[in-house]
Design a protein around this motif. Structure first.
Motif, mmCIF file in Angstrom:
data_model
loop_
_atom_site.group_PDB
_atom_site.id
_atom_site.type_symbol
_atom_site.label_atom_id
_atom_site.label_comp_id
_atom_site.label_asym_id
_atom_site.label_seq_id
_atom_site.Cartn_x
_atom_site.Cartn_y
_atom_site.Cartn_z
ATOM 1 N N THR A 271 -0.513 -2.497 -1.851
ATOM 2 C CA THR A 271 0.026 -1.066 -1.834
ATOM 3 C C THR A 271 -0.786 -0.213 -2.605
ATOM 4 O OG1 THR A 271 2.141 -1.947 -1.255
ATOM 5 C CG2 THR A 271 1.929 0.504 -1.948
ATOM 6 N N ASP A 272 -1.396 0.934 -2.053
ATOM 7 C CA ASP A 272 -1.964 1.868 -2.940
ATOM 8 C C ASP A 272 -0.949 2.523 -4.090
ATOM 9 O OD1 ASP A 272 -3.613 4.025 -3.970
ATOM 10 O OD2 ASP A 272 -3.733 5.060 -2.150
ATOM 11 N N HIS B 181 0.238 3.823 2.144
ATOM 12 C CA HIS B 181 -0.997 2.988 2.184
ATOM 13 C C HIS B 181 -0.910 1.654 1.749
ATOM 14 C CE1 HIS B 181 -5.293 2.427 2.837
ATOM 15 N NE2 HIS B 181 -5.616 2.430 1.599
ATOM 16 N N CYS C 128 -0.347 -2.457 3.255
ATOM 17 C CA CYS C 128 -0.515 -3.525 4.347
ATOM 18 C C CYS C 128 -0.004 -4.762 4.132
ATOM 19 C CB CYS C 128 -2.265 -3.728 4.469
ATOM 20 S SG CYS C 128 -2.980 -4.445 3.272
ATOM 21 N N SER D 115 -3.030 -0.425 7.309
ATOM 22 C CA SER D 115 -1.946 0.130 6.847
ATOM 23 C C SER D 115 -1.353 0.824 7.540
ATOM 24 C CB SER D 115 -2.364 0.657 5.242
ATOM 25 O OG SER D 115 -3.144 1.871 5.552
ATOM 26 N N LEU E 8 -9.664 6.946 1.746
ATOM 27 C CA LEU E 8 -8.396 6.033 1.449
ATOM 28 C C LEU E 8 -9.240 4.871 0.778
ATOM 29 C CD1 LEU E 8 -6.656 5.750 4.858
ATOM 30 C CD2 LEU E 8 -5.995 7.070 2.815
ATOM 31 N N ARG F 243 -0.454 4.057 6.597
ATOM 32 C CA ARG F 243 -1.013 5.241 6.515
ATOM 33 C C ARG F 243 -2.219 5.299 7.515
ATOM 34 N NH1 ARG F 243 0.218 9.675 5.394
ATOM 35 N NH2 ARG F 243 0.757 9.310 3.150
ATOM 36 N N GLU F 244 -3.230 4.218 7.672
ATOM 37 C CA GLU F 244 -4.255 4.264 8.590
ATOM 38 C C GLU F 244 -3.643 4.633 10.028
ATOM 39 O OE1 GLU F 244 -7.198 1.737 6.005
ATOM 40 O OE2 GLU F 244 -5.712 0.424 7.139
ATOM 41 N N ASP G 143 -0.273 5.928 -3.171
ATOM 42 C CA ASP G 143 0.414 6.229 -1.788
ATOM 43 C C ASP G 143 0.729 5.256 -1.138
ATOM 44 O OD1 ASP G 143 0.777 7.178 0.695
ATOM 45 O OD2 ASP G 143 -1.362 7.388 1.263
#
Length: 400
Positions: free
Chosen positions: A238-239, A245, A247, A327, A230, A329-330, A242
């Motif tokens: 924000t990624d 992903h 936070c 995040s 990641l 995703r994590e 993705d």
């Protein structure tokens, strides 16, 4: 393919664990937004978005007739809401009147109709202290002290329940949960299945069901997340590739706090006193929640992922080395959802969009996929063994 029903399915963590093992012929979820996430991953054709208490017997009978026919139900999955049983519940009494706790008894309606071969039940460890759970055990076991049926028109189950840590079953997270499994009793009497009580009133099984998956210790958090590669984030970012992903942003004071929290496991007790970063309430004696404003540790397991897992202020949800909270995703990966799993935070919303709070709730309330998978694989193995044992013996060859 084996067949299963998933009650209180949530975002579909256990249904995901069932892939390739069990065909989910029916799933039940009350919340429409959460059901939208389930539908994105598992389809809506078998999904009932309804209060389980309002599903009438006629509807269950129709499901049994049209989706099973004469075949038995191999597995009933039941993961009722845990909030009323939580140690953090405002209603501390084991006899509290939280209406959600009564949903556990709804499982019996489905059990008595479908008579599944196996049952998988998951909840918080504290459920063991509640009278309604004791009633559930007695009715599910349905055997007297001699091992005979109490109610002749209901199935009986040989049970086993233990408090497990998800980290022992492939999940990089310290998450204590009670897992109960049951197997339908076919031969009576079965004195091993009797429910007994300790001197403190804690229920136990005379001789627990001798079926349980082997432990599978998870890699530590850093090793587990490394394979997903990641990209780093700043607070509030924000990624671009993705959108899960993502936070939360941090206030100036919380940025200062996390920057002064040592990497890999630091906590608020490490803050320099001269910076006045602490909260007044934390200076009082006997204040708990020491993990608040803490960082996770790559060299250890994650703390329990909760509905508040995106908030740096609600637990040890600070990133191990980056100055931000974890995040979505994590959080999903720590709950062992595959990276391909889709979430939505709004009714019929697009993939991985909508309310972050809704998505965090779905992730935090889920049964970790890898934890459930260990048990479902064991059930599948046992079903196959039973099938082999029931095959007729081959006739010996006769020489002419």
């Amino acid at each position: 393919m084996r067949h299963a029903i998933d009650l209180f399915s949530g975002a579909g963590g256990v249904s995901e664990a069932a892939r390739g093992l069990f065909d989910i012929i029916c799933a039940v979820e009350y919340d429409e937004v959460i059901a939208s996430t389930y539908g994105l991953n598992h389809g809506k054709g078998h999904l009932l978005v309804k209060d389980i208490k309002k599903i009438k017997k006629k509807q269950w009978v129709n499901i049994k007739k049209t989706r099973l026919g004469n075949r038995p139900l191999d597995l009933l999955i039941a993961t009722p809401p845990c909030q009323g049983f939580s140690r953090h519940s405002r209603k501390k009494s084991s006899n509290n009147r939280d209406e959600r706790n009564k949903l556990t008894l709804e499982i019996l309606r489905v059990t008595n109709l479908f008579e599944p071969t196996f049952i998988f039940f998951e909840n918080v460890d504290n459920v063991l202290n509640y009278k309604v759970f004791h009633i559930f055990l007695e009715l599910l076991a349905n055997v007297d002290t001699l091992g005979y049926k109490k109610h002749s028109n209901r199935p009986s189950y040989h049970l086993r329940f233990e408090i497990v840590d998800a980290a022992d079953y492939g999940v990089p997270q310290r998450r204590k949960r009670l897992i109960l499994i049951g197997k339908k009793i076919e031969v009576f009497p079965n004195g091993d299945a009797t429910i007994l009580y300790s001197s403190k009133g804690t229920p136990y099984i005379s001789s627990p069901l001798p079926i349980w998956p082997a432990k599978n210790k998870a890699p530590k958090l850093g090793e587990y997340l490394r394979e997903f590669n990641l990209p780093p984030l700043n607070a509030g970012q924000t990624d671009a590739n993705d959108i899960l992903h993502k936070c939360r942003n941090l206030s100036d004071v919380n940025l200062q706090r996390i920057r002064n929290t040592p990497r890999n496991g630091g906590s608020r007790s490490d803050w320099p006193p001269d910076l006045s970063l602490g909260l007044a309430c934390h200076s009082k004696e006997n204040v708990s929640f020491g993990d608040v404003y803490g960082r996770m540790n790559y060299e250890d397991y994650s703390p329990t992922i909760t509905c508040g897992c995106l908030a740096y202020t609600k637990g040890r949800f600070g990133h191990p080395v980056e100055d931000r909270a974890i995040s979505m995703r994590e959080a999903a990966l720590i709950q062992s959802f595959p990276v391909s799993y889709k979430f939505t935070g709004r009714l019929n919303g697009k993939v991985n969009e909508g309310s972050s709070e809704n998505i965090a709730t779905q992730i935090g309330n889920a049964v970790p996929v890898k934890l459930a998978r260990c048990f479902l694989e064991e059930f599948h193995k046992q079903l196959n063994l039973s099938e082999i044992e029931e095959l007729p013996a081959e006739e010996p060859l006769v020489e002419v």
